[in-house]
Design an enzyme around this catalytic site. Structure first.
Site, PDB file in Angstrom:
ATOM      1  N   LYS A  40      -0.355   3.236 -22.672  1.00 22.45           N
ATOM      2  CA  LYS A  40       0.037   2.612 -21.398  1.00 22.45           C
ATOM      3  C   LYS A  40      -1.144   1.840 -20.806  1.00 22.45           C
ATOM      4  O   LYS A  40      -2.290   2.011 -21.253  1.00 22.45           O
ATOM      5  CB  LYS A  40       0.522   3.693 -20.431  1.00 22.45           C
ATOM      6  CG  LYS A  40      -0.551   4.688 -20.006  1.00 22.45           C
ATOM      7  CD  LYS A  40       0.054   5.873 -19.269  1.00 22.45           C
ATOM      8  CE  LYS A  40      -1.022   6.874 -18.868  1.00 22.45           C
ATOM      9  NZ  LYS A  40      -0.455   8.142 -18.379  1.00 22.45           N
ATOM     10  N   ARG A 138       5.778  15.935  -9.300  1.00 23.74           N
ATOM     11  CA  ARG A 138       5.867  14.476  -9.321  1.00 23.74           C
ATOM     12  C   ARG A 138       7.201  14.152  -9.965  1.00 23.74           C
ATOM     13  O   ARG A 138       8.231  14.637  -9.505  1.00 23.74           O
ATOM     14  CB  ARG A 138       4.657  13.933 -10.095  1.00 23.74           C
ATOM     15  CG  ARG A 138       4.174  12.572  -9.685  1.00 23.74           C
ATOM     16  CD  ARG A 138       2.929  12.154 -10.441  1.00 23.74           C
ATOM     17  NE  ARG A 138       3.095  12.229 -11.901  1.00 23.74           N
ATOM     18  CZ  ARG A 138       2.175  11.894 -12.791  1.00 23.74           C
ATOM     19  NH1 ARG A 138       1.005  11.460 -12.380  1.00 23.74           N
ATOM     20  NH2 ARG A 138       2.397  11.976 -14.079  1.00 23.74           N
ATOM     21  N   TYR A 270     -24.602 -10.314  -0.407  1.00 32.32           N
ATOM     22  CA  TYR A 270     -23.818 -10.167   0.833  1.00 32.32           C
ATOM     23  C   TYR A 270     -24.391  -9.067   1.729  1.00 32.32           C
ATOM     24  O   TYR A 270     -24.684  -7.968   1.257  1.00 32.32           O
ATOM     25  CB  TYR A 270     -22.368  -9.809   0.522  1.00 32.32           C
ATOM     26  CG  TYR A 270     -21.542 -10.966   0.039  1.00 32.32           C
ATOM     27  CD1 TYR A 270     -21.326 -12.077   0.863  1.00 32.32           C
ATOM     28  CD2 TYR A 270     -20.971 -10.941  -1.216  1.00 32.32           C
ATOM     29  CE1 TYR A 270     -20.556 -13.143   0.410  1.00 32.32           C
ATOM     30  CE2 TYR A 270     -20.192 -11.997  -1.665  1.00 32.32           C
ATOM     31  CZ  TYR A 270     -19.996 -13.096  -0.854  1.00 32.32           C
ATOM     32  OH  TYR A 270     -19.237 -14.140  -1.292  1.00 32.32           O
ATOM     33  N   MET A 318     -17.494 -10.705  -6.067  1.00 30.76           N
ATOM     34  CA  MET A 318     -16.256 -10.872  -6.826  1.00 30.76           C
ATOM     35  C   MET A 318     -16.515 -11.302  -8.271  1.00 30.76           C
ATOM     36  O   MET A 318     -15.942 -10.745  -9.211  1.00 30.76           O
ATOM     37  CB  MET A 318     -15.342 -11.883  -6.124  1.00 30.76           C
ATOM     38  CG  MET A 318     -13.932 -11.884  -6.687  1.00 30.76           C
ATOM     39  SD  MET A 318     -12.817 -13.059  -5.902  1.00 30.76           S
ATOM     40  CE  MET A 318     -12.635 -12.390  -4.278  1.00 30.76           C
TER      41      MET A 318
END
Ligand code: PLP
Length: 377
Positions: A40, A138, A270, A318
């Protein structure tokens, strides 16, 4: 010597290591247990098509995916193995499920009847696996054995092929949750069998109960994911020795875009999050959080550059990440650094990166973005 690379960031996936990890699982579980590797999430970002080909080549007759779309992609790539769709499906996905010959995991008794109706329309026998919620809380049915048996017996086109469950705390040997889940699941299996219903497969285990040899949880099939990619989560409490000999199959690299010298006191990135404590040489890497480098590694993670650990300095942004390469000043733009993997006798794996980033190794692997190129070696 690292060579200049054509990609900004890429992963190198070792086919032979995937195959070796599959064989290591088989060595532990022996010939009586079917192995249904979990591919998966694009095989935990290793690339589901390539990984599935390797596994089928090694003898895997079953593969597990998360959803219908993932199963269809494997069929379109020519994978002929049985494919179990584990994480449920939407009404809109039912047609594709049957068309592509995928095997659904059914989670409610009402859905058995629904599947039977669909199968009857197509006049097609459709095998399914029924998931029991034995305590995970679940997906899965919490109905009693007699209710389950009645629901299974009430249909003629949908055919029960397996009963399964999933553990919540398999690595935690200080908890009684796993033995309790096994007991509850067994009592449902026994009840269904006692009603005269036959099923080929009983499966409960992902990687952890395989690696720690919890044999009473193997049933007739196991569903290893993490282990196929070379990882076993650490245990808690008094666990038996971990016997599974697997190694990471993926290395993750990024190219250096720029190298520069900055004076003491200079701010990097940043928010001016990092201030140079001395004159230093830094490198700007061609990968950032959009590629999957956790933002939480800002000012605290490290990579391997020129065979030495190089701290991440400043904010991971990013598309870019900055590192301190004062220890390996010879590095040049175009050289590669290692985000995950082994270089110069040092290594960083997804579990280590996850620990530093405050996440889990599964999250690190699944976070590697599709724009990171995949190379198979
Ligand atoms: C993902 C998953 C697995 C594989 O788990 P690993 O810990 O990666 O081995 C097995 N079974 C189910 C139901 C899953 O969702």
């Amino acid at each position: 010597m690292v060579m200049p690379q054509p990609f900004r960031s890429w992963v190198e996936v070792s086919r032979s290591q995937i195959a070796g990890n599959f064989r290591a699982v088989r060595e532990i579980t022996g010939p009586g247990v079917e192995i249904a590797p979990v591919v998966k999430a694009d095989a935990y970002r290793h690339g589901a098509v390539e990984v599935s080909r390797v596994l089928v080549n090694e003898g895997a007759r079953w593969l597990c995916v998360g959803n219908v779309e993932e199963g269809c992609a494997l069929r379109e790539a020519g994978i002929g193995a049985r494919i179990l769709v584990m994480a449920d499906f939407l009404p809109s996905e039912r047609a594709a499920l049957l068309e592509f010959g995928l095997t659904p995991v059914i989670h409610t008794l009402a859905d058995i009847a629904e599947l039977d109706r669909l199968a009857a329309q197509r006049e097609q026998i459709v095998p399914y696996h029924l998931k029991i919620d034995s305590g995970m809380g679940r997906l899965g049915t919490r109905a009693s054995a007699s209710e389950v048996a009645a629901a299974i017996l009430g249909n003629s086109w949908a055919r029960l092929e397996g009963l399964m469950t999933h553990f919540a705390s398999a690595a935690d040997y200080s908890s009684s949750q796993t033995p309790e889940q096994i007991e509850r699941f067994r009592s449902i299996c026994d009840g269904v069998a006692a009603a005269g219903i036959h099923f080929d497969y009983v499966h409960l285990s992902s990687s952890i109960p395989i690696a720690y040899c919890r044999k009473d949880a193997w049933g007739t099939m196991v569903r290893p994911g993490h282990a196929i990619y070379g990882y076993v989560s650490p245990s808690r409490g008094e666990a038996p020795r971990q016997l599974l000999n697997v190694k990471p199959a993926l290395a993750w690299k990024a190219a250096i875009l720029a190298v520069k010298d900055i004076p003491q006191g200079w701010l990097v990135g940043y928010g001016g999050m990092y201030r140079a404590s001395r004159p230093m040489r830094i490198a700007v890497l061609a990968a950032g959080y959009a590629d999957g480098i956790p933002h939480r590694l800002s000012n605290r993670g490290r990579v391997i550059a020129g065979g030495k650990f190089a701290p991440i300095i400043g904010a991971v942004s990013m598309d870019l990440t900055t590192i301190d390469i004062s220890q390996t000043p010879g590095l040049q733009p175009g050289d590669a650094v290692t985000l995950l993997g082994t270089e110069g006798g040092l290594s960083i794996d997804a579990q280590q990166m996850a620990r530093t980033a405050g996440t889990i190794s599964y999250g690190v692997l699944c976070g590697i973005h599709a724009r990171v190129k995949r190379i198979y070696v």
